[in-house]
Design an enzyme around this catalytic site. Structure first.
Site, PDB file in Angstrom:
ATOM      1  N   VAL A 231      94.839  21.328  53.182  1.00  0.00           N
ATOM      2  CA  VAL A 231      95.135  22.232  54.297  1.00  0.00           C
ATOM      3  C   VAL A 231      95.204  21.493  55.625  1.00  0.00           C
ATOM      4  O   VAL A 231      95.869  21.946  56.550  1.00  0.00           O
ATOM      5  CB  VAL A 231      94.136  23.419  54.366  1.00  0.00           C
ATOM      6  CG1 VAL A 231      94.150  24.222  53.111  1.00  0.00           C
ATOM      7  CG2 VAL A 231      92.735  22.973  54.699  1.00  0.00           C
TER       8      VAL A 231
ATOM      9  N   LYS B 125      80.197  32.714  53.497  1.00  0.00           N
ATOM     10  CA  LYS B 125      79.223  32.197  54.453  1.00  0.00           C
ATOM     11  C   LYS B 125      79.143  30.670  54.294  1.00  0.00           C
ATOM     12  O   LYS B 125      79.521  30.174  53.227  1.00  0.00           O
ATOM     13  CB  LYS B 125      77.862  32.849  54.238  1.00  0.00           C
ATOM     14  CG  LYS B 125      77.161  32.379  52.951  1.00  0.00           C
ATOM     15  CD  LYS B 125      75.683  32.577  53.014  1.00  0.00           C
ATOM     16  CE  LYS B 125      74.993  31.503  52.245  1.00  0.00           C
ATOM     17  NZ  LYS B 125      73.611  31.480  52.148  1.00  0.00           N
TER      18      LYS B 125
ATOM     19  N   HIS C 194      76.777  38.265  49.325  1.00  0.00           N
ATOM     20  CA  HIS C 194      76.723  38.775  47.962  1.00  0.00           C
ATOM     21  C   HIS C 194      75.497  39.643  47.696  1.00  0.00           C
ATOM     22  O   HIS C 194      75.468  40.397  46.735  1.00  0.00           O
ATOM     23  CB  HIS C 194      76.869  37.641  46.936  1.00  0.00           C
ATOM     24  CG  HIS C 194      75.691  36.748  46.840  1.00  0.00           C
ATOM     25  ND1 HIS C 194      75.511  35.687  47.660  1.00  0.00           N
ATOM     26  CD2 HIS C 194      74.620  36.762  46.018  1.00  0.00           C
ATOM     27  CE1 HIS C 194      74.374  35.077  47.355  1.00  0.00           C
ATOM     28  NE2 HIS C 194      73.811  35.712  46.356  1.00  0.00           N
TER      29      HIS C 194
ATOM     30  N   HIS D  18      71.439  37.067  54.568  1.00  0.00           N
ATOM     31  CA  HIS D  18      70.940  37.888  53.454  1.00  0.00           C
ATOM     32  C   HIS D  18      69.733  38.752  53.847  1.00  0.00           C
ATOM     33  O   HIS D  18      69.701  39.949  53.574  1.00  0.00           O
ATOM     34  CB  HIS D  18      70.515  37.000  52.280  1.00  0.00           C
ATOM     35  CG  HIS D  18      71.601  36.102  51.772  1.00  0.00           C
ATOM     36  ND1 HIS D  18      72.908  36.521  51.622  1.00  0.00           N
ATOM     37  CD2 HIS D  18      71.584  34.818  51.363  1.00  0.00           C
ATOM     38  CE1 HIS D  18      73.630  35.521  51.161  1.00  0.00           C
ATOM     39  NE2 HIS D  18      72.863  34.475  50.997  1.00  0.00           N
TER      40      HIS D  18
END
Ligand code: NAP
Length: 490
Positions: A99, A152, A182, A244
């Protein structure tokens, strides 16, 4: 859960799922197995193709061999169906793409079907997000049906998070951006919302003074492993607490949303984040504990301390453990401490939320065992379970009490399979459901709270407290709760 206000993807269009970092660890261990499971259960549109990108100069056959060797093993044996796996592999393509090196993404544009609905999964370092998004847009790959999934860490502080958000937001509307955490995909976390807002018995007592404290623990048994290069510049606060643990705190503490639409839910989570009391230097010194694991025993094996791990700079002060006492300044949570704790090389892998209720106002029964009478324990890892601890009479002639657990056994209550978090969240992305993803303002509010703590630690200049690998963290973490008359529930 439905979420009405997400843009409904046009399911008549073919779906191209484009993974940046398609040869990376996350893709192999989580993303491809999750996509396989979605495919196995008919949750991917038949028109789906998965275009994995990577820098390596290999062809499709070599890529499939890589997937066979590095991903297949992460599918549970009972879910592995050879024929389905072969069918799943048919969906995969490999596109060689550096990229940073590529002037544009013409190779990818040529591989993606014209008019396809495109999901871009950015499973690379966030430093590549800007370049990826700019080049996707310049190559004409971003349209109104496109969605982008961001892994993340989304920044290392507020300024870098804003930078990423601005760069992605230049080409994608907020309703097209899926910031993944997640933990929000875990069945038990989603179930906590149902428990709280689908029942009427909990909500009236879900507040101060009926709740005396809340504990949220995310303990890892593993050490830093091969990730020291990344981890040492990050630490437990940025890696775990800012995302989280705060997301779990939001689900515990949020007010009932007016609907399950993404914005209704995320508005309530944002209010929690904005109500988190800011730490001043004195609060940091008193209410936070940083730790770093030393040599110890984990899983019956002697293991190295953090400073002895490969690629860890000598004498680094990076924390591998954080415990802190947070407060949410609202009527509901006035004076209720929220204790957050996370660490590597802890005694065992265990993530749980413990809601402790106030004890009865006076002890009626003689010989009460003491401690906390009622706790709601929501276990997230390694097993998902919900238990309500209550007092019950011990059989016999006296009136002795004992703590017993009312076990909400979801495994036997429901025969259905419980999908892994990544599978559930990927299906949400495919279906255009945003409720369980973070909105930009949530992410930035979380950094606004975390930044002063991280800066404060630097100002105070104290070394993290040592704890033995295989323990529950430094003694100072126990003292943090003991001071208030509480203790960690292991
Ligand atoms: P990884 O194994 O190092 O993979 C990173 C991927 O990025 C590689 O496949 C690499 O491609 C690709 N990449 C790097 N530079 C590139 C470039 N110039 N052009 C194209 N591709 C390039 O990392 P990972 O563990 O999969 O993690 C990916 C992201 O997810 C990271 O941000 C990480 O923090 C996050 N994350 C990971 C986990 C996990 O469990 N692994 C969990 C949560 C979040 P090549 O194959 O060409 O080298």
């Amino acid at each position: 859960m439905t979420n009405a206000s997400a843009p409904a993807p046009d399911s008549a269009l073919p779906l191209d799922m484009i993974i940046f970092g398609g040869m990376g660890d996350l893709a192999m261990r989580k993303l491809l197995p999750a996509l396989y499971m979605a495919y196995l259960h008919g949750n991917l549109p038949p028109s789906t193709r998965i275009l994995s990108t990577g820098r390596q100069h290999i062809d499709r056959k070599a890529y499939l061999a890589h997937v066979e060797a590095h991903s297949r093993g992460f599918i549970a044996r009972e879910n592995f169906v050879e024929k389905t796996w072969d069918g799943f592999l048919q969906l995969l393509e490999y596109v060689e793409l550096d990229v940073q090196g590529a002037p544009d993404f013409s190779a990818l544009a040529a591989a993606s079907r014209p008019g396809a609905e495109r999901v871009f999964y950015l499973s690379t370092a966030p430093s590549l997000f800007t370049t990826i998004c700019d080049k996707l847009a310049a190559s004409g790959l971003v349209d109104a049906n496109a969605r982008v999934v961001l892994e993340k860490p989304l920044g290392t502080d507020l300024a870098s998070a804003i930078e990423i958000n601005e760069a992605v937001g230049k080409h994608f509307a907020e309703s097209q951006i899926y910031r993944i955490d997640h933990y929000l995909g875990k069945e038990t976390v989603q179930n906590l919302m149902v428990l709280r807002f689908g029942n009427s018995i909990l909500e009236p007592i879900w507040r101060a003074p009926n709740i005396s404290s809340v504990q949220i623990t995310v303990a890892e048994e593993v050490g830093v492993g091969s990730r020291a290069g990344f981890y040492d510049g990050t630490g437990a606060m940025r890696d775990m607490v800012q995302n989280h643990l705060l997301q779990l705190l939001c689900i515990v503490a949020m007010e009932p949303p007016t609907s399950l639409s993404p914005d209704a839910v995320r508005d309530e989570k944002l209010k929690v984040l904005r109500s988190l009391r800011r730490f001043k230097l004195a609060d940091i010194a008193r209410d936070t504990v940083r730790g770093q694991y030393g040599h110890g025993v984990s899983g019956n094996q002697e293991v190295a301390g953090y400073l002895e791990e490969k690629n860890v700079p000598p004498d680094t002060s990076t924390e591998t453990f954080v415990a802190l006492r947070a407060h949410i300044d609202t009527w509901r949570w006035s004076k209720v401490p929220f204790y957050l704790r996370t660490g590597k090389r802890m005694a065992r892998r265990s993530s749980k939320i413990v809601v402790e209720f106030a004890n009865p106002p006076f002890p009626l029964f003689p010989g009460a065992p003491g401690g906390v009478a009622n706790r709601l324990v929501i276990e997230l890892q390694p097993e998902e379970a919900i238990k309500l601890q209550i007092m019950a009479k011990e059989p016999g002639t006296g009136m002795q009490m004992q703590q017993v657990a009312l076990n909400l056994d979801l495994q036997s209550a429901f025969q259905q399979r419980r999908a892994e978090a990544y599978e559930r969240l990927l299906i949400d992305v495919v279906r255009g459901r945003l409720t369980h993803f973070m909105r930009r303002d949530e992410l930035e509010a979380a950094w606004e709270w975390a930044d002063p703590i991280i800066d404060g630690w630097a100002t105070l200049g104290e070394k993290p407290h040592a704890y033995a690998a295989g323990s529950w963290g430094p003694p100072e973490s126990f003292a943090l709760l003991a001071r208030d008359g509480f203790s960690w529930v292991e």
